[in-house]
Motif scaffolding. Structure first.
Motif, PDB file in Angstrom:
ATOM      1  N   VAL A  17       0.808  -1.223   0.000  1.00 11.04           N
ATOM      2  CA  VAL A  17       0.000   0.000   0.000  1.00 11.04           C
ATOM      3  C   VAL A  17       0.843   1.276   0.000  1.00 11.04           C
ATOM      4  O   VAL A  17       0.310   2.371   0.078  1.00 11.04           O
ATOM      5  CB  VAL A  17      -1.018   0.036   1.172  1.00 11.04           C
ATOM      6  CG1 VAL A  17      -2.038  -1.070   1.018  1.00 11.04           C
ATOM      7  CG2 VAL A  17      -0.329  -0.044   2.507  1.00 11.04           C
ATOM      8  N   MET A  18       2.161   1.123  -0.149  1.00  8.40           N
ATOM      9  CA  MET A  18       3.027   2.301  -0.259  1.00  8.40           C
ATOM     10  C   MET A  18       2.814   2.952  -1.618  1.00  8.40           C
ATOM     11  O   MET A  18       2.727   2.278  -2.638  1.00  8.40           O
ATOM     12  CB  MET A  18       4.489   1.895  -0.113  1.00  8.40           C
ATOM     13  CG  MET A  18       5.456   3.066  -0.204  1.00  8.40           C
ATOM     14  SD  MET A  18       7.165   2.507  -0.357  1.00  8.40           S
ATOM     15  CE  MET A  18       7.190   1.959  -2.046  1.00  8.40           C
ATOM     16  N   CYS A  19       2.758   4.257  -1.641  1.00  6.86           N
ATOM     17  CA  CYS A  19       2.596   5.020  -2.878  1.00  6.86           C
ATOM     18  C   CYS A  19       3.755   4.722  -3.830  1.00  6.86           C
ATOM     19  O   CYS A  19       4.895   4.531  -3.412  1.00  6.86           O
ATOM     20  CB  CYS A  19       2.564   6.513  -2.546  1.00  6.86           C
ATOM     21  SG  CYS A  19       2.387   7.580  -3.980  1.00  6.86           S
ATOM     22  N   CYS A  20       3.444   4.720  -5.119  1.00  9.17           N
ATOM     23  CA  CYS A  20       4.471   4.491  -6.141  1.00  9.17           C
ATOM     24  C   CYS A  20       5.228   5.770  -6.489  1.00  9.17           C
ATOM     25  O   CYS A  20       6.217   5.733  -7.206  1.00  9.17           O
ATOM     26  CB  CYS A  20       3.830   3.924  -7.402  1.00  9.17           C
ATOM     27  SG  CYS A  20       2.731   5.088  -8.249  1.00  9.17           S
ATOM     28  N   GLY A  21       4.731   6.916  -5.997  1.00  4.59           N
ATOM     29  CA  GLY A  21       5.389   8.182  -6.279  1.00  4.59           C
ATOM     30  C   GLY A  21       4.637   9.066  -7.245  1.00  4.59           C
ATOM     31  O   GLY A  21       4.988  10.221  -7.437  1.00  4.59           O
ATOM     32  N   SER A  22       3.594   8.544  -7.857  1.00  2.13           N
ATOM     33  CA  SER A  22       2.818   9.365  -8.800  1.00  2.13           C
ATOM     34  C   SER A  22       1.940  10.347  -8.041  1.00  2.13           C
ATOM     35  O   SER A  22       2.071  11.551  -8.199  1.00  2.13           O
ATOM     36  CB  SER A  22       1.978   8.485  -9.729  1.00  2.13           C
ATOM     37  OG  SER A  22       1.217   9.307 -10.582  1.00  2.13           O
ATOM     38  N   ALA A  23       1.025   9.843  -7.242  1.00  2.00           N
ATOM     39  CA  ALA A  23       0.177  10.641  -6.352  1.00  2.00           C
ATOM     40  C   ALA A  23      -0.370  11.916  -6.992  1.00  2.00           C
ATOM     41  O   ALA A  23      -0.094  13.017  -6.545  1.00  2.00           O
ATOM     42  CB  ALA A  23       0.919  10.964  -5.066  1.00  2.00           C
ATOM     43  N   GLY A  24      -1.132  11.740  -8.037  1.00  2.00           N
ATOM     44  CA  GLY A  24      -1.664  12.909  -8.732  1.00  2.00           C
ATOM     45  C   GLY A  24      -0.551  13.603  -9.487  1.00  2.00           C
ATOM     46  O   GLY A  24      -0.043  13.084 -10.464  1.00  2.00           O
ATOM     47  N   ILE A  25      -0.142  14.767  -8.983  1.00  2.00           N
ATOM     48  CA  ILE A  25       0.971  15.485  -9.628  1.00  2.00           C
ATOM     49  C   ILE A  25       2.211  15.513  -8.738  1.00  2.00           C
ATOM     50  O   ILE A  25       3.142  16.266  -9.002  1.00  2.00           O
ATOM     51  CB  ILE A  25       0.553  16.923 -10.025  1.00  2.00           C
ATOM     52  CG1 ILE A  25       0.215  17.751  -8.785  1.00  2.00           C
ATOM     53  CG2 ILE A  25      -0.579  16.897 -11.031  1.00  2.00           C
ATOM     54  CD1 ILE A  25       0.154  19.240  -9.048  1.00  2.00           C
ATOM     55  N   TYR A  26       2.239  14.664  -7.721  1.00  2.00           N
ATOM     56  CA  TYR A  26       3.377  14.624  -6.808  1.00  2.00           C
ATOM     57  C   TYR A  26       4.686  14.402  -7.559  1.00  2.00           C
ATOM     58  O   TYR A  26       5.701  15.022  -7.249  1.00  2.00           O
ATOM     59  CB  TYR A  26       3.167  13.524  -5.766  1.00  2.00           C
ATOM     60  CG  TYR A  26       4.201  13.473  -4.677  1.00  2.00           C
ATOM     61  CD1 TYR A  26       4.208  14.426  -3.664  1.00  2.00           C
ATOM     62  CD2 TYR A  26       5.168  12.476  -4.656  1.00  2.00           C
ATOM     63  CE1 TYR A  26       5.152  14.383  -2.651  1.00  2.00           C
ATOM     64  CE2 TYR A  26       6.112  12.422  -3.641  1.00  2.00           C
ATOM     65  CZ  TYR A  26       6.099  13.383  -2.650  1.00  2.00           C
ATOM     66  OH  TYR A  26       7.033  13.331  -1.654  1.00  2.00           O
ATOM     67  N   ASN A  27       4.639  13.541  -8.578  1.00  3.27           N
ATOM     68  CA  ASN A  27       5.863  13.266  -9.332  1.00  3.27           C
ATOM     69  C   ASN A  27       6.328  14.487 -10.132  1.00  3.27           C
ATOM     70  O   ASN A  27       7.480  14.564 -10.518  1.00  3.27           O
ATOM     71  CB  ASN A  27       5.697  12.045 -10.247  1.00  3.27           C
ATOM     72  CG  ASN A  27       4.537  12.159 -11.184  1.00  3.27           C
ATOM     73  OD1 ASN A  27       3.685  13.045 -11.067  1.00  3.27           O
ATOM     74  ND2 ASN A  27       4.458  11.242 -12.119  1.00  3.27           N
TER      75      ASN A  27
END
Length: 167
Positions: free
Chosen positions: A89-99
């Protein structure tokens, strides 16, 4: 889907819209929720001999609490072996516009996620978010560990149609 499920809360103080928003939010379902709610599959499933790792997209797992339904659907495909991996369940790093706004942190999260996925050697990674699909696939390719990433419904469709899935 996450935003639509929150219309009731977003419009709770609006006397003109709150009742309609609540009624609308109560009907919103992710496709995986809907298919599980409909019960056993009506269309026959053909085997897909695949090792599949399912990545929990944040918009489903954290925002909507949808975790088991995609796994249930994938597990119902004959021949599919669902793989468990570390920190699912750890985020892949995309998170909307987080990347885009935090590229270094997103890159680190993506590399960590890809490392966990690669460790279980899946034939396919399934995730229900296009941002996750792009983040995982591009990070994996950049690390020299290409992974094919698809939406879970693509595997359901291939199983119903009896089509081979390219790895």
């Amino acid at each position: 889907g996450s935003s639509m499920k929150e219309y009731d809360a977003l419009l709770a103080d609006d006397p003109e819209w709150n009742a309609r928003a609540a009624a609308f939010s109560a009907r919103v379902r992710d496709v995986t929720e809907l298919l599980v709610e409909l019960g056993p599959p009506q269309a026959p499933r053909h085997p897909l001999p695949l090792r599949v790792a399912y990545h929990d997209a944040c918009h489903l797992a954290h925002a909507q609490g949808v975790r088991q339904q995609p796994r249930d659907l994938l597990g119902g495909i004959p021949g599919v072996e669902l793989l468990e991996f570390a920190e699912p369940v750890m985020c892949c790093g995309s998170a909307g516009i987080y990347n885009l706004v935090q590229p270094d942190a997103a890159r680190d999260l993506g590399a960590r996620k890809v490392g966990h996925l690669a460790a279980v050697a899946p034939d396919i990674v399934a995730t229900a978010n296009p941002g996750c699909t792009l983040q995982i696939a591009s990070t994996a390719a950049g690390l020299g560990r290409p992974l094919k990433v698809v939406h879970p419904i693509e595997l359901i469709d291939a199983s119903i149609r009896g089509e081979r899935v390219e790895r």
